[in-house]
Design an enzyme around this catalytic site. Structure first.
Site, PDB file in Angstrom:
ATOM      1  N   CYS A  44      83.676  90.594  81.694  1.00 19.39           N
ATOM      2  CA  CYS A  44      84.953  90.861  82.543  1.00 19.39           C
ATOM      3  C   CYS A  44      85.057  92.383  81.932  1.00 19.39           C
ATOM      4  O   CYS A  44      84.850  93.732  80.780  1.00 19.39           O
ATOM      5  CB  CYS A  44      86.689  90.667  81.300  1.00 19.39           C
ATOM      6  SG  CYS A  44      87.990  91.410  81.550  1.00 19.39           S
ATOM      7  N   TYR A 175      89.624  94.463  93.762  1.00 16.94           N
ATOM      8  CA  TYR A 175      89.673  93.005  93.545  1.00 16.94           C
ATOM      9  C   TYR A 175      91.054  92.826  94.863  1.00 16.94           C
ATOM     10  O   TYR A 175      90.977  91.626  95.388  1.00 16.94           O
ATOM     11  CB  TYR A 175      91.198  92.800  92.053  1.00 16.94           C
ATOM     12  CG  TYR A 175      90.116  92.983  91.047  1.00 16.94           C
ATOM     13  CD1 TYR A 175      89.798  91.163  90.832  1.00 16.94           C
ATOM     14  CD2 TYR A 175      89.231  94.126  90.265  1.00 16.94           C
ATOM     15  CE1 TYR A 175      89.063  91.194  89.430  1.00 16.94           C
ATOM     16  CE2 TYR A 175      88.703  93.125  89.228  1.00 16.94           C
ATOM     17  CZ  TYR A 175      88.576  92.415  88.655  1.00 16.94           C
ATOM     18  OH  TYR A 175      87.364  91.766  87.826  1.00 16.94           O
TER      19      TYR A 175
END
Length: 323
Positions: A44, A175
């Site tokens: 992450c 994203y």
């Protein structure tokens, strides 16, 4: 689990647990060596920030760390890297257990990084942006000798301004491209992302680091996206105007940081690729994880020393990685 935004434009939920661990304990959680556990996943980018800052500041002996595996299901990140799939300190198989201990009806996603109060087993915070700033400010008493100033007071306003644009346009921008649910939303996100990358290239062409002549919080925040760009974002998220390796200034800058102790030694490219290509099943329904790209070029000379700068300022690099 679906990640693509059905309405077209991806909008991230930015409401996190705002409780803070502070030197004065004003939120009920004072800084105490050994009391808390930082739960992360190497895959992450948001968690990678916390791993880097903890290492740069030398907080390993006062703040333990737990690693989730690279994938998760709809419910939670899990400790599948540990024997029996249970965190050896918290004694839980899923990070959601710590969230539910404090908030039994917690309605949002179970995210990393998170800091857990070990005595109670309850999550304290998952506010990743504030977390690393507090490592610099609230945990200062426990920094290692020679720890760098990642958030120096004279530069904080500029660091905040640069970091804000990095977050909206780059960290979250990739994203916004990858999770766009329509062509128009994707096109707009793509243009915003590469406009910001061009701005960063221009800014970094004549200076080694983003703010001042040392590594700061702003560099940490940009690095974790850049290091994932070619393995994941270029193909998986369709951020494909150029690879990072085809953007000369940013590629040299990223290699400079990668080769600096505290940055590249926190990166696991295998886990990064497993996470994105296995978890985002609506983008990659086959679960096939690409073998490429060849990542050995991260160790090639970058030439950024010619711009001057002192990576750690008056401080020193961190020592070897703690087992």
């Amino acid at each position: 689990m679906a990640y693509v935004a059905p309405e077209g434009e991806f909008n991230r939920d930015t409401q996190y647990i705002e409780t803070r661990i502070t030197a004065d304990g004003r939120d009920g959680y004072p800084v105490e060596p050994g009391r808390y556990r930082l739960v992360v996943a190497r895959a992450c980018p948001w968690a990678n920030r916390a791993i880097i800052v903890r290492r740069l500041l030398g907080l390993e002996d006062v703040l333990s760390i737990g690693y989730c595996g690279p994938t998760h299901d709809e419910r939670s990140w899990t400790f599948d890297l540990d024997p029996g799939g249970v965190d050896p300190v918290l004694k839980i198989p899923r990070l959601q257990d710590a969230y539910f201990t404090r908030f039994p009806d917690y309605p949002k996603g179970i995210t990393v990084p998170a800091i857990v109060d070990v005595p109670t087993g309850a999550v304290v915070t998952n506010d990743f942006a504030q977390m690393t700033l507090d490592f610099s400010l609230e945990w200062a008493e426990y920094h290692r000798p020679g720890a760098p100033q990642l958030y120096p007071e004279p530069l904080r306003a500029e660091i905040d301004d640069v970091a804000k644009r990095i977050y909206t346009e780059v960290n979250n921008g990739v994203y916004r491209c990858g999770f766009a649910g329509s062509q128009s939303a994707y096109d707009a996100a793509y243009d915003r992302l590469f406009t910001a990358l061009d701005w960063l290239s221009e800014r970094l062409a004549a200076q080694r680091f983003l703010v001042g002549d040392t590594i700061t919080e702003a560099d940490v925040r940009l690095f974790t996206t850049l290091v994932r760009f070619d393995p994941v974002y270029h193909g998986h998220f369709k951020c494909n105007r150029q690879k990072l390796a085809e953007m000369p200034v940013l590629w040299a800058y990223a290699r400079d940081l990668f080769q600096t102790p505290g940055f590249g030694d926190t990166v696991d490219f295998g886990q990064i690729k497993q996470h994105y290509y296995l978890v985002h099943t609506d983008i990659n329904p086959t679960h096939v994880v690409p073998k490429g790209p060849d990542l050995s070029n991260w160790h090639t000379p970058h030439g950024r020393e010619s711009l001057g700068g002192r990576p750690f300022g008056e401080g020193t690099p961190p020592g070897p990685v703690v087992d």
